[in-house]
Design a protein around this motif. Sequence first.
Motif, PDB file in Angstrom:
ATOM      1  N   ALA A 118      21.578   3.036 -19.721  1.00  0.00           N
ATOM      2  CA  ALA A 118      20.603   1.759 -20.008  1.00  0.00           C
ATOM      3  C   ALA A 118      20.596   1.270 -18.635  1.00  0.00           C
ATOM      4  N   GLU A 119      21.370   1.582 -17.540  1.00  0.00           N
ATOM      5  CA  GLU A 119      21.194   0.646 -16.405  1.00  0.00           C
ATOM      6  C   GLU A 119      20.253   1.827 -15.476  1.00  0.00           C
ATOM      7  N   GLU A 137      15.423   3.311 -12.818  1.00  0.00           N
ATOM      8  CA  GLU A 137      14.569   4.498 -12.562  1.00  0.00           C
ATOM      9  C   GLU A 137      13.279   4.725 -13.117  1.00  0.00           C
ATOM     10  N   TYR A 138      13.478   3.896 -14.545  1.00  0.00           N
ATOM     11  CA  TYR A 138      11.866   4.107 -15.322  1.00  0.00           C
ATOM     12  C   TYR A 138      11.857   2.522 -15.978  1.00  0.00           C
ATOM     13  N   GLY A 143      10.415  10.601 -17.352  1.00  0.00           N
ATOM     14  CA  GLY A 143      11.102  11.573 -17.046  1.00  0.00           C
ATOM     15  C   GLY A 143      12.364  11.462 -17.811  1.00  0.00           C
ATOM     16  N   ILE A 144      13.493  11.962 -17.434  1.00  0.00           N
ATOM     17  CA  ILE A 144      14.758  12.334 -18.243  1.00  0.00           C
ATOM     18  C   ILE A 144      15.759  11.625 -17.699  1.00  0.00           C
ATOM     19  N   VAL A 145      16.662  11.167 -18.717  1.00  0.00           N
ATOM     20  CA  VAL A 145      18.213  10.783 -18.322  1.00  0.00           C
ATOM     21  C   VAL A 145      18.962  11.569 -18.862  1.00  0.00           C
ATOM     22  N   VAL A 193      17.370  12.267 -14.027  1.00  0.00           N
ATOM     23  CA  VAL A 193      18.581  11.600 -13.409  1.00  0.00           C
ATOM     24  C   VAL A 193      19.664  11.603 -14.193  1.00  0.00           C
ATOM     25  N   SER A 194      20.810  12.239 -13.674  1.00  0.00           N
ATOM     26  CA  SER A 194      21.746  12.413 -14.491  1.00  0.00           C
ATOM     27  C   SER A 194      23.010  11.350 -13.998  1.00  0.00           C
TER      28      SER A 194
END
Length: 215
Positions: A58-59, A64-65, A148-150, A172-173
């Motif tokens: 969540a953070e 980032e998004y 994007g992706i998390v 972003v991992s």
Amino acid sequence: MENISTLIAKDLLKIKAVFFRPEEPFTWASGIKSPVYCDNRLTLTAPEVRNDVENALAETIRREYPAAEVLMGTSTAGIAHAAITGHILGLPMGYVRSGSKDHGRQNQIEGKLEKGQKVVVVEDLISTGGSVIEVVNVLREAGAEVLGIVSIFTYGMQKGLDRLAAADVKNVSLTCFDVIAQVAADEKYIRPEDIARLIAFRDNPSDESWIGGKK
């Protein structure tokens, strides 16, 4: 204060969601020998770890998004994480099937998605990136704007990095292979000298010369 990448690495190792066994490699379906076993679904049955993971996801999305309007989980591993994170953020969620249903409305995207909506894809782990990029492509074809992706964990394999770049999609991992390998050594899950062997595997999974401590 401990950074998120290290915290999540410790969490995943503690519950053996990421488990290193360089002396007795696992065999993937492809036949490749691997010193690591990954099953981030185990985070769902470990409440304290699950809390760390979902709050960190969540953070990450907030940071980032910030324009995210909808979360879309990958099928099946990303669905629960998208649902819990969506609840924390107060955002709608859905998921993308690996293929269209053969009955009913024959949906591939489950959940309401309007054209032009800003979407973040939620994935559990990324190796070569193929499956998550398929999800991104399905969402784009449906008219979504994929921000994007998390993901919880990434190997950082070159093939995966190249595919993400070619698809023009950001990932972003929460943590990565290098951090987990270092934490595993620090926490005595593996020997410090095993780190180089693990990185050799990550850099070229088809080269088995790391087995037996040759690298």
